[in-house]
Design a protein around this motif. Structure first.
Motif, short mmCIF file in Angstrom:
data_model
loop_
_atom_site.label_atom_id
_atom_site.label_comp_id
_atom_site.label_asym_id
_atom_site.label_seq_id
_atom_site.Cartn_x
_atom_site.Cartn_y
_atom_site.Cartn_z
N SER A 126 0.83 -1.21 0.00
CA SER A 126 0.00 0.00 0.00
C SER A 126 0.86 1.26 0.00
O SER A 126 0.52 2.25 -0.64
N ALA A 127 2.01 1.21 0.67
CA ALA A 127 2.90 2.37 0.60
C ALA A 127 3.39 2.57 -0.83
O ALA A 127 3.48 3.69 -1.33
N ALA A 128 3.69 1.46 -1.51
CA ALA A 128 4.15 1.57 -2.90
C ALA A 128 3.06 2.17 -3.77
O ALA A 128 3.30 3.09 -4.55
N ARG A 129 1.83 1.69 -3.62
CA ARG A 129 0.73 2.19 -4.44
C ARG A 129 0.52 3.68 -4.19
O ARG A 129 0.38 4.47 -5.12
#
Ligand SMILES: Nc1ncnc2c1ncn2[C@@H]1O[C@H](COP(=O)(O)OP(=O)(O)OP(=O)(O)O)[C@@H](O)[C@H]1O
Ligand SMILES: [Mg+2]
Lengths: 500, 320
Positions: free
Chosen positions: B200-203
Motif C-alpha cells: 500500500s505504501a508503494a501504491r
C-alpha cells in the motif's frame, strides 16, 4: 521516597549509532514523569530497554524497588509490573476490540472456552472508565488510528501495572481524547501507578508532568520538577534554541486563481461502516495553505483518500479548470497531487528499504535515464533532503525501520517534497515530530506555498492548523460544517464548527 | 589489503551465506571423491541444474513481489510440447520456438490477470493453471512422448557447447546478468522490491503495483517456457510429465538464495546459487553412491539449514 525504578548509567550502541550514552533515570511511584527530547534523542530506545525489548550495553544497571534486575523480555517486564504503549500501533486489526485488550490472557470458562461475555463486559468497563464510546465487539481494523490508540491504552490499564510507559500516546488523538487520556493518567498516578510519558507537545507536558527529564543525543541533560521548568527552558534544553526564534510569522501566498475544485465529492460505500463522507465542495487556490480540521472520525482522511484516488468516490474534481478523472493514486500523481499519509508505518514507508529508496520512490524517474537509476544522483538528492530536514540517520543507506519515529515521519515528508507536486496533501504532517523539526516542517510548507504549490493540511493539532492555514475548512460527521478565513478562525470558532 | 577489504565487504551481501554453503558443500564432496572437482563433471552439473536455475530467476521476482508461481513446471512442459507439435506440423524452428515462448506468455498473462484483475491469491491462481497446463499436456499427448523430426541446428540450444561450457549454462549466465541488472539498477526492479516490501505504501507513492505484478508473472512463465524449449532441444522428446513437480525445486532455490516468501527480500543471484547448491547435492549423491532417495531428504535439510542461518543472521543484524 525510594524510587520504584532506577536506570543507572544505561548505554546502547547500534551499528553506527550511539543511541544512549550513560543515561540515568529515576522513576517514582505515583508520579507522572515526562521524557522529552528531539527526534532520535533516545527516548524510545530507553523505554525498550526498560521493557526488555532491547538489551543495554554492559555497564549499566536497572533496579526495581532498590533490587538490581535484569529485564529479559516484555513478558518478564510485565510480570514486574511494567507495561508499555508503543509509539507505533501494536494492535491486531482482524480481531475485535475486546479480543485485543485481552490478547494472550483471555478469560476462560470452566470448559476451557473463551468467556466472551466477561471479556466484553470488562472491556466495556475499562473503556467507559477512559470515557470513550467504542463497541468492544467492533473489529479493530474498522476503527480510526486514534481509536486504535485508545484500545492500547485500555489494554495497558487493564493489566493493573505499577508502571505504565506511554510513548507519544496522544500523537494520534483528538484534543478531546487527549485530554481524557491526560485525566486518566493523572488519576492512575494518584492511585500510586508510576507513569512515564513521552511527548513532543509542550502544553501537554506542562499539564501532566510532575517531573521532566530531557534527553539530548543520548544523554540526560536535566531532570527537574515541572514547577522549576518553563517552556523556554525546556525548548532550550531539548533543541538548544529559543522558542520565539523557532516559529516564523505567517505570510499568505494564496492567489485568486483556483487550482483545484471539488464538487459533490461523495463516498462510494462498499460496507456500511465508519463515517459516510458526502457532498464535499471546496476550491483550492494556487499558493494556498488550506487547513482541514475536524474531530477524529469526522472524515478528513477519507476526503483526502478520495481525492487521491485510493478510496472509491463519486463527484467531480477539476484541476486547472479541466475535469480530472482520478481512480488510483497513480492517476492522482499524474495530475500533480502528492499525499503524505497519516499512518507512516503501514502506508507511508517500505520499512525494509533504505532511506534513499523510500525517498526516491515517488519520483524515481527524475533520476532515471531509460529505465536505469542513476544511483549517484539519487543519493545526492537524498543527502540534500537529509540535511535540509535534519533527518537523523547514519547514512542514506540506513533501513527506515531503524530510524526513530519522528525521523521516519521526516522521510515521508522528504519523499513528497522532493517530487514537487502542484498540490500536496499532508495528513498529520507533524505527528511525532519534535518542536524544532515542527518549525522546520511549517517553514517548508510555507516555502512550498510561496513557490506556487497548493497545500492541504489535515491536522488534529488545532494550534498548528491556525498557525499555518490561509483558510480553514471544518468537517463534521462526513460533511463540511464550516469554512473560516484566517481572520475568523480562532480556537473557539473552529471548535464550534467541529462540534456544534 | 584492498583486496582483503573488498573480500570482507562481500560478507554483507545477501548471497554470502548460500555462496559459502555452495563452496563448503563442494569441498565436502571433494573430500570423498576425486571425480567432483573436474571440469567435465562441473560442466555436467551446471547443465543439469541450469534449467532449475533459469526458472528460479523468474520465480524469485514473483516471490519478491510477495507472490508465488506454482505453475512454472506446467508452463515449462507445455512450452516444450507446443514446440514439439510445431516441428511435427512442419513449421520452421523459429516459428516453433516462438510458439513455445508464446505459450509461456499466455500462461503468464493468465496468471497475472487472475491475480491482478480478479484478485485471486497467487497461490490459488497458479495452482489452478498448474493443473490446467498439466491436464492439457496429457490430453494432447495421451500420455505418449512426442518425438518429431528436428533440424540439427535446433539441438544446439540444449546440447551445444561454447568452448567447454554447455549452451544452457551460457543462457543461464546471460539471463542472470540481465536480470540482476534489471532488479538492482532499474526503476522496474525497484518497483518490484517496493511492491513486496509494502504494497500500500508503494501504491500510494505512485507505483503501479498491478502492472508490476502482471509483469513478474509474465516474466516467470516466459522464462519457464524458455527452459521448456531448451529441455526439449536437449532430449528431442516432449514428455507428458516434463516439468512435473519442478516448482518445488525452483521455489526452494529462491528460498535458499535468501528470498523471503513474505516479499520484499531476495535476489536473482541468490536464487541461481541456490539452484546450483541443489544441483551440487544431487551430483554429490550420485558420485558418492548414496541412495538417490536420500537426495530429497538431504536437499530438504539444506533448505532448512540455509534459511535458518539467514533468518538468524538477520535477527543478529537487526538487534545490533
Ligand atoms: N534498531 C536500530 N538500529 C539502528 N539504529 C537505531 C535502532 N533503533 C534506534 N536507532 C537509532 O537510535 C537513535 C535513538 O532512537 P529512538 O527511537 O530512541 O529516538 P526517540 O527519542 O524515541 O525519537 P522520536 O521522538 O523520533 O521517537 C536514533 O538515532 C535511531 O536512528
Ligand atoms: Mg520514539
Amino acid at each position: 521516597m525510594k524510587p520504584f525504578l532506577e536506570m543507572i548509567s544505561i548505554s546502547k550502541t547500534f551499528p553506527g549509532v550511539k543511541a544512549l550514552d550513560h543515561v540515568d533515570l529515576h522513576l517514582n511511584s505515583g508520579e507522572v514523569h515526562v521524557l522529552a527530547g528531539e527526534n532520535g534523542a533516545g527516548k524510545s530506545t530507553l523505554m525498550k530497554i526498560m521493557t526488555g525489548v532491547l538489551r543495554a550495553d554492559p555497564g549499566g544497571e536497572i533496579r526495581i524497588e532498590g533490587e538490581p534486575v535484569v529485564i529479559k523480555n516484555p513478558v518478564h517486564a510485565r510480570s514486574l509490573g511494567i507495561s508499555i504503549i508503543y509509539q507505533e500501533l501494536a494492535v491486531v486489526n482482524n480481531l475485535t476490540v475486546s479480543e485485543n485488550v485481552f490478547l494472550a490472557r483471555e478469560p476462560l470458562r470452566p470448559t476451557g472456552l473463551i468467556d466472551r461475555a466477561k471479556m466484553n463486559a470488562d472491556t466495556r468497563a475499562v473503556l467507559s472508565e477512559l470515557g470513550v464510546d467504542i463497541d468492544p465487539e467492533a473489529m479493530v481494523g474498522t476503527l480510526s488510528v486514534g481509536q486504535r490508540q485508545l484500545i492500547e491504552i485500555a489494554r495497558a490499564i487493564s493489566y493493573k501495572s505499577k508502571l505504565i510507559i506511554m510513548d507519544e500516546p496522544t500523537a494520534s488523538l483528538s484534543h478531546h481524547e487527549a485530554s481524557t487520556l491526560l485525566r486518566m493518567s493523572r488519576k492512575l498516578a494518584s492511585q500510586g501507578v508510576g507513569i512515564v510519558f513521552i511527548s513532543h507537545k509542550l502544553e501537554e507536558i506542562f499539564e501532566i508532568a510532575d517531573r521532566v527529564t530531557v534527553l539530548r543525543d543520548g544523554r540526560t541533560v536535566d531532570t527537574r520538577p515541572v514547577s522549576e521548568m518553563t517552556s523556554d527552558l525546556l525548548v532550550r534544553l531539548m533543541v538548544d534554541r529559543e522558542l520565539d526564534q523557532l516559529f516564523g510569522h505567517h505570510t499568505s501566498h494564496a492567489t485568486a486563481e483556483v487550482l483545484m475544485s471539488v464538487r459533490n465529492l461523495t463516498e462510494k460505500r462498499v460496507k456500511d461502516e465508519g463515517v459516510f463522507v458526502r457532498d464535499v465542495d471546496f476550491d483550492l487556490h494556487r499558493g494556498e495553505v488550506l487547513g482541514f480540521f475536524g474531530l477524529v472520525g469526522a472524515g478528513r482522511t477519507e476526503v483526502m483518500e478520495m481525492i487521491f484516488g485510493s478510496r472509491p468516490h463519486t463527484g467531480e474534481i477539476s484541476i486547472n479548470g479541466k475535469p480530472a478523472r482520478i481512480s488510483s493514486p497513480s492517476d492522482a500523481i499524474e495530475h500533480g497531487l502528492g499525499f503524505v499519509t497519516e499512518d507512516r508505518q503501514s502506508r507511508g514507508l517500505v520499512l525494509g528499504m533504505s532511506v534513499r529508496e523510500n525517498f526516491s520512490l515517488t519520483h524515481l524517474s527524475d533520476y532515471c535515464s531509460l529505465d536505469f537509476v542513476n544511483r549517484r544522483k539519487e543519493t545526492a538528492a537524498c543527502a540534500d533532503y537529509i540535511r535540509a530536514l535534519g533527518i537523523k540517520t547514519p547514512s542514506p543507506e540506513q533501513k527506515v525501520l531503524n530510524l526513530s519515529g519522528g525521523n521516519q515521519q521526516k522521510v515521508v515528508l522528504a519523499k513528497w517534497a522532493a517530487r514537487r507536486p502542484r498540490i500536496l496533501i499532508v495528513d498529520e504532517p507533524t505527528r511525532g515530530i519534535d518542536i524544532g523539526a515542527k518549525a522546520e516542517v511549517h517553514s517548508l510548507l510555507g516555502s512550498m506555498a510561496e513557490e506556487g504549490m497548493s497545500i492541504i493540511v489535515v491536522s488534529s493539532d488545532l494550534p498548528e492548523i491556525l498557525a499555518i492555514s490561509d483558510r480553514v475548512i471544518v468537517l463534521k460527521e462526513g460533511r463540511i460544517s464550516g469554512e473560516l478565513t484566517r481572520e475568523n478562525a480562532t480556537q473557539e470558532s473552529v471548535m464550534l464548527a467541529a462540534t456544534g | 589489503m584492498r583486496v582483503l577489504h573488498q573480500l570482507l565487504q562481500l560478507r554483507h551481501m545477501r548471497e554470502f551465506n548460500v555462496l559459502i554453503a555452495l563452496i563448503l558443500m563442494g569441498l565436502l564432496i571433494s573430500l570423498f571423491t576425486p571425480y567432483f572437482l573436474t571440469v567435465s563433471n562441473l560442466m555436467g552439473v551446471s547443465r543439469a541444474f541450469s534449467l532449475t536455475a533459469i526458472m528460479s530467476i523468474g520465480m524469485v521476482m514473483v516471490i519478491i513481489t510477495g507472490g508465488i508461481d506454482l505453475s512454472v513446471g506446467s508452463a515449462m512442459g507445455l512450452a516444450g510440447l507446443i514446440t514439439a507439435l510445431c516441428f511435427d506440423a512442419g513449421y520452421s524452428q523459429y516459428a516453433a520456438v516462438a510458439a513455445g515462448l508464446g505459450v509461456g506468455l499466455a500462461f503468464g498473462l493468465t496468471n497475472g490477470l487472475l491475480i491482478t484483475a480478479i484478485g485471486l491469491p497467487p497461490f490459488i491462481a497458479t495452482l489452478g493453471t498448474l493443473s490446467i497446463g498439466r491436464g492439457l499436456m496429457y490430453m494432447i499427448t495421451h500420455g505418449v512422448p512426442l518425438t518429431p523430426q528436428t533440424p540439427e541446428s535446433f539441438s544446439v540450444l540444449g546440447q551445444g557447447y561454447v568452448g567447454p561450457v554447455p549452451v544452457p549454462v551460457v543462457i543461464l549466465l546471460v539471463l542472470t546478468v540481465i536480470f540482476t541488472i534489471i532488479m538492482t539498477r532499474t526503476r522496474f526492479g525497484r518497483h518490484v522490491y517496493a511492491t513486496g516490501g509494502n504494497e500500500s505504501a508503494a501504491r500510494l507513492s505512485g507505483v503501479k503495483v498491478q502492472r508490476v505484478k502482471l509483469a513478474v508473472y509474465v516474466l516467470s512463465s516466459t522464462i519457464s517456457a524458455l527452459a521448456g524449449v531448451i529441455a526439449f532441444s536437449r532430449y528431442l522428446s516432449a514428455e507428458p510429465a516434463s516439468g512435473f513437480g519442478s516448482e518445488l525445486e525452483v521455489i526452494a532455490a529462491a528460498a535458499i538464495g535468501g528470498a523471503s516468501l513474505a516479499g520484499g527480500i531476495g535476489s536473482v543471484l541468490g536464487a541461481v546459487i541456490g539452484a546450483a547448491l541443489i544441483g551440487e547435492i544431487a551430483n554429490g549423491v550420485v558420485l558418492l553412491n548414496i541412495n538417490t532417495y536420500a537426495q530429497q531428504a538431504i536437499t530438504g535439510g539444506v533448505i532448512l539449514i540455509a534459511v535458518s542461518l539467514d533468518v538468524l543472521r538477520n535477527r543478529m543484524g537487526g538487534r545490533g
